[in-house]
Enzyme design. Structure first.
Site, short mmCIF file in Angstrom:
data_model
loop_
_atom_site.label_atom_id
_atom_site.label_comp_id
_atom_site.label_asym_id
_atom_site.label_seq_id
_atom_site.Cartn_x
_atom_site.Cartn_y
_atom_site.Cartn_z
N LYS A 23 -26.71 43.93 49.36
CA LYS A 23 -26.63 43.13 50.58
C LYS A 23 -26.90 43.98 51.82
O LYS A 23 -27.59 43.53 52.76
CB LYS A 23 -25.25 42.47 50.68
CG LYS A 23 -25.02 41.41 49.60
CD LYS A 23 -23.57 41.00 49.50
CE LYS A 23 -23.37 40.01 48.37
NZ LYS A 23 -21.97 39.71 48.09
N GLN A 49 -15.63 40.73 48.79
CA GLN A 49 -16.23 40.74 47.45
C GLN A 49 -15.16 40.43 46.40
O GLN A 49 -14.11 41.06 46.34
CB GLN A 49 -16.87 42.10 47.17
CG GLN A 49 -17.63 42.14 45.87
CD GLN A 49 -18.81 41.19 45.85
OE1 GLN A 49 -19.49 40.99 46.84
NE2 GLN A 49 -19.04 40.57 44.70
N ASP A 54 -20.03 33.23 52.94
CA ASP A 54 -20.16 32.65 51.60
C ASP A 54 -19.98 31.14 51.59
O ASP A 54 -20.27 30.48 50.59
CB ASP A 54 -19.14 33.28 50.65
CG ASP A 54 -19.63 34.58 50.04
OD1 ASP A 54 -20.86 34.74 49.88
OD2 ASP A 54 -18.80 35.44 49.72
#
Length: 288
Positions: A53, A97, A120
């Site tokens: 990312k 994460q 997200d």
């Protein structure tokens, strides 16, 4: 029949090219999109994913911010990192994460996140907006799947889509997304999972089949209607090896199939970048 490839790398590259142009406009206005990541512990696949990312950010002109906390961090320390990103004006959107190490409460940390910075799209506020069909950050993998199908002119309107899996990151939000009365969506959706007897009796009725259960080799050729479109969204790891929910023999009956590598994964990362750029564009409007 050998399935044609739903190439996520190619489609994601086009999306990132468009994002790079939008970022250049933002930078001319004095705004550089900033993506934050919080990694707790030393899970190898998670660390690799976060690193990808940040490489994506560098490639298209975004800033990136990272907090790597040790596995023995307290809940208070994790939530302090969340608070810091909430308060940092240079961080337009960020993620934590998953999974967290044992003993830490991921849900509590997620609820502490500013929903407007939820890259997200998994904060309950944003999932609620998805269900209502209103504007807000949408989950990256479901949107990435839709964009991948759209890129190959696979029409979902009125199609029967069977989603195998009911997880929070793919199955549940994808089912809600697909039923929205929006251009390119408006599908009929059936959701099944590993708790359902004879999954194949459902999947063989699908025009589009999305495997998202995280169960290696779950979907086999005899479970797919010849000519159906198959998206391999669910993956799991066996050591360092990435395994797909879709068995190799499915390629002999499907018309289109996303590959284990280079299919849904690049699309998820591209849509994450897109969510962050959209947040930065909102910041730029606020400055004006």
């Amino acid at each position: 029949m050998t399935a044609q490839v739903l190439d996520g790398e190619v489609v994601a590259a086009r999306i990132k090219d468009d994002l790079a142009r939008r970022i250049a406009v933002l930078r001319d206005q004095g705004v550089t999109p900033g993506l934050g990541t919080i990694l707790v512990g030393d899970d190898g696949p998670s660390a690799n994913y976060v690193a990808m990312k940040h490489r994506d950010c560098e490639a298209i002109g975004m800033e990136s911010f990272h907090r790597h906390l040790p596995a023995d961090s307290t809940q208070h320390e994790v939530e302090a990192a969340v608070d810091a990103f909430n308060e940092n004006p240079e961080v337009d959107a960020y993620l934590m994460q998953y999974p967290f190490p044992a003993g830490l409460d991921f849900e509590a940390a997620l609820l502490r996140m500013d929903p407007a910075k939820d890259v997200d799209g998994l904060h309950p506020v944003n999932l609620g907006k998805l269900v209502m069909g209103t504007v807000g950050p949408r989950p990256c993998t479901p949107v990435g799947i839709v964009e991948l199908l759209r890129a190959y002119d696979i029409d979902l309107k009125g199609a029967h889509v069977v989603v195998v899996g009911r997880g929070l990151t793919i199955g549940r939000p994808l089912a809600n997304l697909l039923t929205l009365k929006e251009p390119g969506l408006n599908a009929a959706v059936t959701v099944v999972h590993t708790g359902v007897d004879d999954i194949g009796s459902y999947t063989r009725e699908a025009d589009v089949l999305v495997a998202a259960a995280g169960s290696p080799g779950l979907v086999t050729a005899d479970m797919v209607r010849p000519g159906a479109v198959v998206v391999a969204a669910g993956v799991s790891f066996q050591g360092r090896k990435l395994l797909s929910d879709v068995a190799d023999d499915v390629a002999e009956v499907a018309s289109w199939l996303s590959p284990r590598m280079g299919g849904v994964g690049p699309m998820t990362r591209a849509m994450l970048l897109s969510n962050c750029v959209e947040a930065a564009e909102r910041r730029a409007v606020g400055r004006g």
